[in-house]
Design an enzyme around this catalytic site. Structure first.
Site, PDB file in Angstrom:
ATOM      1  N   ASN A  95       0.864  -1.178   0.000  1.00 30.56           N
ATOM      2  CA  ASN A  95       0.000   0.000   0.000  1.00 30.56           C
ATOM      3  C   ASN A  95       0.901   1.228   0.000  1.00 30.56           C
ATOM      4  O   ASN A  95       1.502   1.569   1.027  1.00 30.56           O
ATOM      5  CB  ASN A  95      -0.907  -0.005   1.234  1.00 30.56           C
ATOM      6  N   TRP A  96       0.994   1.872  -1.143  1.00 26.17           N
ATOM      7  CA  TRP A  96       1.892   3.024  -1.273  1.00 26.17           C
ATOM      8  C   TRP A  96       1.293   4.323  -0.743  1.00 26.17           C
ATOM      9  O   TRP A  96       1.966   5.346  -0.714  1.00 26.17           O
ATOM     10  CB  TRP A  96       2.279   3.207  -2.741  1.00 26.17           C
ATOM     11  N   LYS A  97       0.033   4.298  -0.388  1.00 20.45           N
ATOM     12  CA  LYS A  97      -0.627   5.483   0.170  1.00 20.45           C
ATOM     13  C   LYS A  97      -0.402   6.675  -0.768  1.00 20.45           C
ATOM     14  O   LYS A  97      -0.588   6.547  -1.970  1.00 20.45           O
ATOM     15  CB  LYS A  97      -0.140   5.721   1.601  1.00 20.45           C
ATOM     16  N   HIS A 150      -9.915   0.925   4.847  1.00 22.31           N
ATOM     17  CA  HIS A 150      -8.609   1.061   5.494  1.00 22.31           C
ATOM     18  C   HIS A 150      -8.729   1.973   6.711  1.00 22.31           C
ATOM     19  O   HIS A 150      -9.505   2.933   6.733  1.00 22.31           O
ATOM     20  CB  HIS A 150      -7.594   1.621   4.500  1.00 22.31           C
ATOM     21  N   GLU A 153      -5.912  -5.115  10.560  1.00 18.98           N
ATOM     22  CA  GLU A 153      -5.099  -3.920  10.800  1.00 18.98           C
ATOM     23  C   GLU A 153      -5.296  -3.425  12.236  1.00 18.98           C
ATOM     24  O   GLU A 153      -6.104  -2.528  12.477  1.00 18.98           O
ATOM     25  CB  GLU A 153      -5.507  -2.799   9.846  1.00 18.98           C
ATOM     26  N   SER A 183       3.222  -2.417  10.278  1.00 22.49           N
ATOM     27  CA  SER A 183       4.668  -2.423  10.549  1.00 22.49           C
ATOM     28  C   SER A 183       5.359  -3.681  10.043  1.00 22.49           C
ATOM     29  O   SER A 183       6.253  -4.225  10.697  1.00 22.49           O
ATOM     30  CB  SER A 183       4.935  -2.229  12.048  1.00 22.49           C
ATOM     31  N   GLY A 192       3.162  -1.226   4.265  1.00 22.34           N
ATOM     32  CA  GLY A 192       3.152   0.211   4.058  1.00 22.34           C
ATOM     33  C   GLY A 192       4.509   0.744   3.647  1.00 22.34           C
ATOM     34  O   GLY A 192       5.027   0.428   2.579  1.00 22.34           O
TER      35      GLY A 192
END
Length: 261
Positions: free
Chosen positions: A9-11, A95, A167, A213, A234
């Site tokens: 997930n590159w946000k 999310h 999450e 993490s 992430g």
């Protein structure tokens, strides 16, 4: 056996050129797609270019979000119909950052999940650790309240076509080492929640990812756990070398053992 799924997930990182360059650097170094599935969720404006760059590589391209409506006067939203036509394989829905920063609630996420299933885009349903007690066949079980609210009305046939990402709030975006035992406990509880509300057969087939993490140092320990079928990565996924280390996390057994589960 459940096929492992390693997703990034590159946000709000990387522009189009950086995203395409990343794909070009990794696409010939990915694991056998029959053994390990790999996906990346870039920013929306890079989706088309990423899909084109990833052709014939086995790399899946994931939307970070989508609207519940297929079209209409919804300025700034992303259409699931458009994502499907584009060739996007998955859409992350619910999310924790969408909930915290943009006020998405269970009702909104539920509508998105139903729309994605109807359009043929596989939803990656993100859920936290909020649990409640429920009596099941005379026994008290802990069930994931947020997840079951989102899955309300999702049929036996539809539930087979979802991926779930656990999450926990204590691990998302904190940059600390994930607690592997707690991660496994959460994923195991999700699987039991699915079994209690659907069937054990279905629960055994649904892939449950862990997000929080994840990095090259802990991915092997996480993936060694029986109820963790993959990870949602992430910041550690932004570096090519780190990402390749993680997607090729195991050449010594588990990727081969899980083929076809």
């Amino acid at each position: 056996m459940r096929k492992p799924f390693i997703a990034a997930n590159w946000k709000m990182h990387k522009n189009i050129a950086e995203s395409v360059d990343f794909v070009n650097q990794i696409k010939d170094k990915l694991p056998d797609p029959a053994k390990v599935e790999v996906g990346i969720a870039p920013q929306a404006f890079a989706l088309y270019s990423m899909v084109q760059a990833a052709r014939n590589s086995g790399l899946k391209i994931i939307a970070q979000n989508a609207a519940a409506e297929y079209n209409g006067p919804f300025t700034g939203e992303i259409s699931l119909r458009g994502l499907h036509d584009l060739g996007t394989n998955y859409a992350m829905l619910g999310h924790i950052e969408r909930r915290r920063l943009f006020g998405e609630n269970n009702t909104a996420v539920h509508k998105k999940v139903k729309a994605a299933l109807q359009m043929g885009v596989t939803p990656i349903i993100c859920t936290d650790e909020t649990m409640v007690q429920k009596e099941v066949n005379g026994e008290i079980h802990y069930v994931f309240q947020q997840l079951m609210s989102v899955l309300h009305g999702v049929s036996l046939d539809q539930i087979r076509n979802v991926v779930i990402s656990y999450e926990p709030s204590w691990a998302v975006g904190v940059g600390q080492h994930a607690n592997v035992a707690l991660a496994e406990e959460g994923c195991r509880t999700i699987r039991r929640t699915i079994a209690d509300n659907y069937t054990y057969e279905i629960a055994d087939k649904i892939r449950i990812l862990y997000g929080g993490s994840v990095n090259p140092d802990n991915i092997k320990d996480l993936m060694a756990k029986p109820d963790i079928d993959g990870v949602l990565i992430g910041r550690a996924s932004l570096d090519v070398d780190n990402f390749l280390k993680m997607v090729n996390y195991l050449d010594d057994g588990k990727a081969n053992q899980q083929v076809g589960k």
